[in-house]
Enzyme design. Structure first.
Site, mmCIF file in Angstrom:
data_model
loop_
_atom_site.group_PDB
_atom_site.id
_atom_site.type_symbol
_atom_site.label_atom_id
_atom_site.label_comp_id
_atom_site.label_asym_id
_atom_site.label_seq_id
_atom_site.Cartn_x
_atom_site.Cartn_y
_atom_site.Cartn_z
ATOM 1 N N GLY A 1 0.831 -1.200 0.000
ATOM 2 C CA GLY A 1 0.000 0.000 0.000
ATOM 3 C C GLY A 1 0.863 1.246 0.000
ATOM 4 C CG ASP B 1 -0.898 1.121 -3.756
ATOM 5 O OD1 ASP B 1 -2.074 0.775 -3.990
ATOM 6 O OD2 ASP B 1 -0.604 1.933 -2.866
ATOM 7 C CG LEU B 2 -4.955 -1.267 -5.685
ATOM 8 C CD1 LEU B 2 -6.201 -0.409 -5.459
ATOM 9 C CD2 LEU B 2 -5.349 -2.728 -5.885
ATOM 10 C CG ASP C 1 -6.084 -7.570 -4.489
ATOM 11 O OD1 ASP C 1 -5.915 -7.214 -3.306
ATOM 12 O OD2 ASP C 1 -7.197 -7.864 -4.962
ATOM 13 C CG MET C 2 -3.584 -5.475 0.203
ATOM 14 S SD MET C 2 -3.215 -4.052 1.275
ATOM 15 C CE MET C 2 -4.871 -3.372 1.506
ATOM 16 C CE LYS D 1 4.020 6.299 5.512
ATOM 17 N NZ LYS D 1 2.817 6.983 4.972
ATOM 18 C CG HIS E 1 -5.789 3.364 10.058
ATOM 19 N ND1 HIS E 1 -5.914 4.634 10.564
ATOM 20 C CD2 HIS E 1 -5.520 3.520 8.732
ATOM 21 C CE1 HIS E 1 -5.753 5.517 9.602
ATOM 22 N NE2 HIS E 1 -5.507 4.878 8.489
#
Length: 369
Positions: free
Chosen positions: A213, A236-237, A256-257, A270, A274
């Site tokens: 990300g 990332d994407l 895609d994670m 980071k 959340h």
């Protein structure tokens, strides 16, 4: 009804009977007034940040003080309302956002910066919170908070109730707001990375690091710059990676994670977990576990509520961000140390450390053994 009877009724009202003493009643009223007008503090600061008043003062030096007329002369208008300016500055001095000195020789008040206003510069400041303030105080960001009561009664996401779209879809459809958001995230990244690189020693000894990300790669680029022996992977994407510039020592990878994470000695995330509910976080963590060796680790940067390791930050700030996540996301939240423990264990990381840094967030090191 006679006045005397009205006073007697008021004295016997349920509200009055809740207080144990006159002192408690008056103290409670004072606190209630603060909550009622708390929004004024932030919006008054927004007004001077939009006008660049902290920058006007800063251009004259870190300890400079300027008179009202000097500040007014540098505003982007030929006919400023000086009385309006005075009243806002007077309020912000009372709130310790600016400081005021009285010049006996010139018999006038002069205004200077405080530690808080030094964080609100717009022009070229490497560390500034002005973009975060302007994004959070934008009417589009505040609107979802007006729907929290509805979320209690009927569920749902406050942002969607306010705007009819999820926050990410809204940003795509409204480029100006997306730009505000991206600037806010960039300013936070600058602050957090300075704190991490100055206090966290866990990058030493790593040969490779994947930032999951990681956006356009600026964060992992800073890590590699400080630790040149690390081979950095920015993940990332695909549509995000397509816009990523070159950073020395960094390879950009799209994906895609939830399905896969590139292999590395350590995974860095980071302000990612959340954004997601527990079930989604476990899925991400399990992919991270597959990506690292037995001797590897995951480095998470997120707030930790009620952390044993204390920082200089007001601990209630984590709770503020939790309400922001409640309003903006479907499932995102800030977590306590115990919640992180349970989440990490389920994701394949039975051991972890919380490391305090001089920022709102903490560093969480998670190990698969």
């Amino acid at each position: 009804m006679k006045v005397g009877n009205m006073n007697a009724a008021a004295a016997n009202s349920p509200c009055t009977s809740l207080f144990e003493s006159e002192e408690e009643e008056q103290a409670g009223q004072a606190e209630a007034w603060k909550y009622t007008f708390a929004f004024v503090d932030s919006l008054a600061v927004k007004s001077v940040v939009l006008l660049g008043i902290p920058d006007i003062i800063a251009r004259h030096g870190p300890k400079a003080t300027l008179s009202l007329s000097q500040i007014a002369a540098e505003l982007p208008t030929q006919k400023p309302d000086v009385n309006c300016l005075f009243r806002i500055l007077r309020f912000l001095v009372a709130k310790n956002f600016f400081r005021a000195e009285t010049s006996e020789r010139e018999n006038e008040v002069r205004y200077g910066l405080t530690p808080a206003s030094k964080w609100m510069l717009k022009d070229g400041a490497s560390l500034s919170m002005s973009a975060m303030l302007l994004m959070q105080d934008d009417v589009r960001s505040v609107a979802p908070l007006h729907h929290l009561n509805e979320c209690i009664l009927e569920g749902g996401v406050a942002f969607e109730k306010a705007h009819g779209l999820q926050s990410w879809d809204y940003a795509v459809a409204h480029p100006q707001y997306s730009d505000l958001f991206n600037q806010a995230m960039a300013c936070n990244a600058n602050i957090v990375m300075k704190a991490i690189l100055s206090k966290y020693e866990g990058f030493q000894g790593l040969n490779s690091l994947v930032d999951v990300g990681g956006g356009i790669g600026a964060t992992v680029g800073e890590i590699v710059k400080a630790h040149p022996t690390i081979n950095g992977i920015n993940y990332d994407l695909p549509h995000v990676i397509a816009t990523a510039p070159h950073f020395t020592g960094v390879k950009h990878v799209g994906g895609d994670m939830f399905k896969e994470v590139p292999s590395a000695d350590a995974v860095f995330m980071k302000w990612v977990l959340h954004d997601w509910g527990d079930e989604d976080c476990v899925k991400i963590l399990k992919q991270c576990r597959k990506a690292i060796p037995e001797t590897g680790k995951v480095i998470i940067v997120d707030p930790v509520l009620n952390a044993a390791e204390k920082t200089a930050m007001d601990p209630s700030l984590g709770l503020v961000f939790d309400l922001i996540m409640l309003a903006f996301s479907s499932g995102g939240k800030e977590r306590s140390e115990e919640e992180w423990k349970n989440l990490l264990k389920e994701g394949g990381f039975p051991r972890f450390n919380v490391i305090a840094i001089p920022a709102l967030q903490s560093v969480i090191e998670a190990f698969p053994y």
